[in-house]
Write an enzyme that holds these catalytic residues in place. Sequence first.
Site, PDB file in Angstrom:
ATOM      1  N   HIS A  49     -13.603  21.079 -21.256  1.00 28.79           N
ATOM      2  CA  HIS A  49     -14.233  19.951 -21.510  1.00 28.79           C
ATOM      3  C   HIS A  49     -12.980  19.274 -22.286  1.00 28.79           C
ATOM      4  O   HIS A  49     -13.428  17.852 -23.099  1.00 28.79           O
ATOM      5  CB  HIS A  49     -15.335  19.735 -22.249  1.00 28.79           C
ATOM      6  CG  HIS A  49     -15.869  20.349 -22.187  1.00 28.79           C
ATOM      7  ND1 HIS A  49     -17.599  20.633 -21.142  1.00 28.79           N
ATOM      8  CD2 HIS A  49     -16.837  22.125 -22.354  1.00 28.79           C
ATOM      9  CE1 HIS A  49     -18.241  21.408 -20.576  1.00 28.79           C
ATOM     10  NE2 HIS A  49     -17.493  22.769 -21.165  1.00 28.79           N
ATOM     11  N   SER A 107      10.540   0.887 -21.980  1.00 32.96           N
ATOM     12  CA  SER A 107       9.864  -0.455 -21.442  1.00 32.96           C
ATOM     13  C   SER A 107      10.532  -1.218 -21.343  1.00 32.96           C
ATOM     14  O   SER A 107      11.136  -1.165 -22.375  1.00 32.96           O
ATOM     15  CB  SER A 107       8.486   0.193 -22.265  1.00 32.96           C
ATOM     16  OG  SER A 107       8.262  -1.446 -23.058  1.00 32.96           O
ATOM     17  N   LYS A 129       9.533   3.771 -26.481  1.00 30.91           N
ATOM     18  CA  LYS A 129       8.528   4.208 -25.172  1.00 30.91           C
ATOM     19  C   LYS A 129       9.107   4.767 -24.246  1.00 30.91           C
ATOM     20  O   LYS A 129      10.576   4.451 -23.420  1.00 30.91           O
ATOM     21  CB  LYS A 129       7.353   2.543 -24.015  1.00 30.91           C
ATOM     22  CG  LYS A 129       6.571   2.228 -24.641  1.00 30.91           C
ATOM     23  CD  LYS A 129       5.465   2.986 -25.432  1.00 30.91           C
ATOM     24  CE  LYS A 129       4.228   2.974 -23.964  1.00 30.91           C
ATOM     25  NZ  LYS A 129       3.740   1.728 -23.783  1.00 30.91           N
ATOM     26  N   GLU A 179       2.708  10.371 -13.328  1.00 29.72           N
ATOM     27  CA  GLU A 179       1.490   9.103 -12.954  1.00 29.72           C
ATOM     28  C   GLU A 179       1.242   8.454 -10.996  1.00 29.72           C
ATOM     29  O   GLU A 179      -0.176   8.298 -11.016  1.00 29.72           O
ATOM     30  CB  GLU A 179       1.885   7.849 -13.962  1.00 29.72           C
ATOM     31  CG  GLU A 179       1.129   8.073 -15.513  1.00 29.72           C
ATOM     32  CD  GLU A 179       1.591   6.514 -16.442  1.00 29.72           C
ATOM     33  OE1 GLU A 179       1.260   5.874 -16.255  1.00 29.72           O
ATOM     34  OE2 GLU A 179       3.686   5.948 -15.905  1.00 29.72           O
TER      35      GLU A 179
END
Length: 460
Positions: free
Chosen positions: A157, A278, A284, A291
């Site tokens: 979970h 970024s 970042k 992704e």
Amino acid sequence: MSNRMWGGRFAAGPDAIMEEINASIGYDKRFFRQDIAGSIAHANMLAATGIISKDDKNSITAALADLQKDIEQNKFNFSRALEDIHMNIESALAQKIGDPAARLHTARSRNDQVATDFRLYVRDVVDLLVGQISSLQIALVKRADEEAETIMPGFTHLQTAQPVTLGHHLLAYVEMLSRDYHRFLDARKRINISPLGAAALAGTSFPIDREMTAKELGFEKPAANSLDAVSDRDFVIETLSAASICAMHLSRFAEELVIWSTPQFGFVRLSDRFSTGSSIMPQKRNPDAAELIRAKIGRIFGAQVAMTIVMKGLPLTYSKDMQEDKEGAFDAFDTLSLSLAAMTGMVDDISFNRPEMEKAAGAGFSTATDLADWLVRTLNMPFRDAHHVTGEIVALAEKNQCTLEQLSIEQMQSVENNITPAVFEVLGVKNSVNSRTSYGGTAPKNVREQVKIWQKILKG
Ligand code: ARG
């Protein structure tokens, strides 16, 4: 002007929009090699069976080899008016050698031709993909070997469950990829059947030798039913299905890398080669490759669904609908190939933050099951009772804002009087993973054994 290849019956040429919707040359030129190999095998067979002369065969096969070079060197002019790769090549052949070219299409149709070409193409795709899957497995096994002792939280979970070893976690993906590998090879058996010689749909009255063409093209055998041979595309759907499952596995791992690379987790650092910055936030480091791999399943599974829907309800045998088998499949296979390459690069480069992982492994009372098991083993408590006692001890630790290990023996005995200080041996995460030696369990010893087994398999 009517079509040069089939225009006998037609007075006028097609409407421009008709030509646009009908043509597949924009994408099926991709399998020109397979088309030429199929034509050479067919010509050889026609000559061997006396259907065409040896001289005609020789001029056909020599000119086809030249055409292949022309295409490879970008010297070939593809024409949309000629619809597809089959007619483009046949027309160019006619321009090169004249009359013998017109004999090549004896006892053959574009229906068995395209089915043959696409099977050859998908077979090549499978061979490429299984090689890439093995490369990713090799990369994972190497890292699993290095991280056999690294302790991290295991999750259910997405909540901390029990401590596990990172090597064990990485080997889980090696198992998944092994099933993918075998799924592709299993599909390959059904891909590797030759439709050539089924002709338009019913076979032919010419004395062809289908065993001969099948053999020359590396197929296991000719398809036994001509109607099935020209109308079956389940070999594409099956391969797309194997691709979807593999992409789904990559997507899960990619998602873990995305989560693990957040500052909140801090388990991994992806290399500069597989991260981006970024444009506005200088701090970042974005896991874009992970992704994208996470997302690519969308178009791969999409292609599988699209092709299944194209085939649904199609009466036998060939219908032009089936020309829709190509673009989605090409895209899906290219996408999976790229994803496998990117994932392999990421696995090679990634750095694991061992202290951070181990720290997280101890959080969330992850050794509670070890405590319950200890109560069963040492105090002979029924497991359900031990579960209850452990629950109370966890609540006590929670109240005191400490880990199970940090509770005093008196605090534990306030819940269960018979607990002895020996219990502390099982409360540490290291002892916990070391004790999980059941077959398939997470202990470093097991990981090292499995690594050895995989190294042997992947070397061969
Ligand atoms: N370009 C066609 C395809 O991909 C080739 C087969 C055409 N056959 C036909 N009967 N029109 O399906």
